[in-house]
Design a protein around this motif. Structure first.
Motif, PDB file in Angstrom:
ATOM      1  N   VAL A  45       0.841  -1.193   0.000  1.00 33.81           N
ATOM      2  CA  VAL A  45       0.000   0.000   0.000  1.00 33.81           C
ATOM      3  C   VAL A  45       0.878   1.244   0.000  1.00 33.81           C
ATOM      4  O   VAL A  45       1.890   1.307   0.698  1.00 33.81           O
ATOM      5  N   SER A  46       0.494   2.249  -0.797  1.00 37.77           N
ATOM      6  CA  SER A  46       1.236   3.515  -0.817  1.00 37.77           C
ATOM      7  C   SER A  46       0.247   4.670  -0.994  1.00 37.77           C
ATOM      8  O   SER A  46      -0.942   4.458  -1.245  1.00 37.77           O
ATOM      9  N   ASN A  47       0.760   5.893  -0.890  1.00 39.93           N
ATOM     10  CA  ASN A  47      -0.054   7.110  -1.066  1.00 39.93           C
ATOM     11  C   ASN A  47      -1.321   7.077  -0.216  1.00 39.93           C
ATOM     12  O   ASN A  47      -2.432   7.348  -0.696  1.00 39.93           O
ATOM     13  N   VAL A  48      -1.147   6.737   1.051  1.00 39.57           N
ATOM     14  CA  VAL A  48      -2.289   6.675   1.958  1.00 39.57           C
ATOM     15  C   VAL A  48      -2.742   8.091   2.293  1.00 39.57           C
ATOM     16  O   VAL A  48      -1.949   8.930   2.720  1.00 39.57           O
ATOM     17  N   SER A  49      -4.020   8.370   2.082  1.00 47.82           N
ATOM     18  CA  SER A  49      -4.559   9.690   2.428  1.00 47.82           C
ATOM     19  C   SER A  49      -5.868   9.506   3.181  1.00 47.82           C
ATOM     20  O   SER A  49      -6.669   8.633   2.853  1.00 47.82           O
ATOM     21  N   PHE A  50      -6.071  10.343   4.192  1.00 51.72           N
ATOM     22  CA  PHE A  50      -7.257  10.248   5.040  1.00 51.72           C
ATOM     23  C   PHE A  50      -8.222  11.380   4.706  1.00 51.72           C
ATOM     24  O   PHE A  50      -7.857  12.548   4.745  1.00 51.72           O
ATOM     25  N   PHE A  51      -9.471  11.008   4.369  1.00 53.14           N
ATOM     26  CA  PHE A  51     -10.523  12.010   4.209  1.00 53.14           C
ATOM     27  C   PHE A  51     -11.149  12.338   5.555  1.00 53.14           C
ATOM     28  O   PHE A  51     -11.787  13.366   5.719  1.00 53.14           O
ATOM     29  N   GLU A 441     -17.286  14.024   3.569  1.00 50.76           N
ATOM     30  CA  GLU A 441     -16.877  12.778   4.204  1.00 50.76           C
ATOM     31  C   GLU A 441     -16.719  12.918   5.722  1.00 50.76           C
ATOM     32  O   GLU A 441     -17.265  12.128   6.495  1.00 50.76           O
ATOM     33  N   GLU A 442     -15.958  13.927   6.153  1.00 52.81           N
ATOM     34  CA  GLU A 442     -15.674  14.062   7.584  1.00 52.81           C
ATOM     35  C   GLU A 442     -16.941  14.387   8.368  1.00 52.81           C
ATOM     36  O   GLU A 442     -17.170  13.853   9.460  1.00 52.81           O
ATOM     37  N   MET A 443     -17.769  15.266   7.819  1.00 57.11           N
ATOM     38  CA  MET A 443     -19.015  15.605   8.501  1.00 57.11           C
ATOM     39  C   MET A 443     -19.891  14.362   8.676  1.00 57.11           C
ATOM     40  O   MET A 443     -20.432  14.115   9.764  1.00 57.11           O
TER      41      MET A 443
END
Length: 473
Positions: A45-51, A441-443
């Motif tokens: 896994v690479s380029n992990v980003s969190f919304f 997404e976060e809301m």
């Protein structure tokens, strides 16, 4: 017979197996670790980003297994398949006769794609799951004129979206497309995008289709299996976008509520003849079978752990099977613990990664005699992917799973821009589907986890003229 001794043993080179290895490398770098993998190429896994806290998007790449030794100097790799496990004496034996003694083991052998019946009789029936099958598909696509796609999940949807210059007949047993992930409204949103040319930002530049045929029949027949491999990552289909047959006719036909009855080799213009359960016959060059996976338990035990109803190894909240010191993660595992209200199991790369990380923590805790708590990611079902060129985020009980008829739906639908669906029960958000660049997404994550009463907002919660985010900062 060669012998190895290790504290940690991981079996499988897919997303779950490699995530488990990488997590153990961080948690216990000084301890011995062995990875058994049937292929020298593994998934990482690479380029992990969190919304948001639990909503993660990442790329899955294929890499040489030997590259993992750079992050874990005590890692040894056995290039072989697992043959049997002696759980009493804690010994794993491979097909090649390598004997590995371990303290704790994690089984990450993945899932076997369910191929349509008669698949063993023809090499023109392809199961798309690993890199080798994608490469074979690319070769077929260069020279093919007409293909049949069977299945209605993410892989089938992306094949339909990404392939160019070939007649496509999409056979699905549901009454709308992409039913594994979305609802009929979202399916209509995607189909609407089929019928239009590219948007100015290029969002749908590859979804122009010349002709559409939508038919429907009411029959079901069972499917079956044959292949062994590790799962593809979320962006595998991008490899297909530059492969095209410029001489082929661009055409899509979707046949609903029907399945494949038989596949026969054909001496006429097309080499395969497909008979459907509605009696319709289709001649084609090849068939793509993308009908999901079944857990792969293709080795023997001295005492077999308990299995779930789908054949997966039953695991508790720490990913441990019913046999002590035997853990399992990913597609081979069945989540047998009592789930959080807004989480459920769906065999996805996202959950394979989460399960493997949890398994590594629990294995480390067992060796070091520490207490471990279940990871927060199991509090809320989340999945982030792409379908037909759009970002898709699924949250909680996004299709009203387990809510019966006691829920209401709020929708915001802007053709070829966004599709937003909220599932509410007693005024509280239980799930959501977010298609497009919604920035909600976060809301939504917070509203589901906190179970805030939204009754005072009424339908305004999805009013585009009101920035609802301001209320929940």
């Amino acid at each position: 017979m060669s012998h190895l001794n290790t504290v940690y043993l991981v079996v499988g080179g897919g997303i779950a197996g490699v995530t488990c290895v990488e997590s153990l490398a961080i948690l216990h770098p000084e301890e011995s670790l062995v990875l058994i993998t049937a292929s020298s190429l593994v998934k990482n896994v690479s380029n992990v980003s969190f919304f948001a806290k639990t909503i993660v998007k990442f790329d899955v790449n294929e890499t040489e297994a030997s590259s993992l030794q750079k992050i874990h100097p005590n890692l040894r790799i056995v290039y072989d398949s697992l043959k049997q496990i002696d759980t009493k004496n804690k010994i794993a034996i491979t097909d090649g006769g390598v004997e590995v003694r371990y303290n704790v083991i994690c089984i990450c052998t993945g899932g076997i794609p369910r191929l349509i019946s008669d698949s063993s009789k023809s090499k023109r029936i392809l199961g798309i799951r690993d890199t080798e099958s994608v490469q074979e598909f690319q070769e077929r696509l260069k020279h093919g004129r007409r293909m049949v796609i069977v299945g209605n999940g993410g892989i089938a949807s992306e094949i339909v979206h990404a392939t160019r210059g070939i007649q496509k007949i999409w056979v699905i047993r549901d009454d709308y497309i992409s039913a594994t992930f979305v609802d009929p409204g979202a399916a209509e949103f995607f189909q609407d995008s089929f019928k239009h040319t590219a948007t100015e930002d290029g969002t749908n530049k590859n979804t122009i289709l010349r002709r559409h045929v939508f038919t429907e029949e009411d029959t079901v027949v069972s499917l079956n299996k044959n292949l062994k491999s590790a799962a593809l990552g979320p962006d595998w289909y991008r490899k297909l976008e530059n492969i095209r047959n410029d001489h082929g006719e661009q055409e899509l036909e979707i046949i609903y509520k029907v399945e494949v009855k038989s596949v026969l080799e054909n001496d006429s213009e097309y080499p395969l003849r497909i008979e459907l359960t509605n009696g319709k016959v289709i001649d084609c060059d090849f068939v793509i079978s993308a009908t999901g996976v079944e857990p792969t338990v293709n080795f023997t035990w001295d005492q077999e752990p308990q299995k779930g109803p789908d054949g997966g190894l039953s695991v508790n909240e720490f990913q441990e099977t019913t046999v002590r010191d035997v853990f399992a993660a990913g597609d081979v595992a069945y989540a047998a613990w009592e789930h959080a209200p807004h989480w459920f199991q769906l065999r996805l790369w996202t959950q394979a990664r989460n399960m493997a990380g949890m398994a590594a923590k629990a294995m480390h805790a067992r060796i070091t005699n520490q207490e471990v708590l279940q990871d927060f990611c199991f509090e809320l079902f989340t999945h982030c992917t792409s379908l037909f060129g759009y970002r898709v985020v699924l949250l909680g009980k996004y299709n009203g799973q387990g809510l019966g008829n006691d829920y209401e739906i709020l929708l915001r639908y802007t053709p070829r821009v966004e599709y937003i669906k909220f599932v509410l029960q007693n005024g509280r958000l239980q799930g959501a589907i977010l298609i497009g660049e919604t920035d909600l997404e976060e809301m939504c994550e917070n509203l589901i986890l906190d179970q805030i009463d939204l009754t005072p907002f009424g339908d305004d919660i999805l009013n585009p003229d009101i920035d609802i985010d301001d209320y929940f900062d």
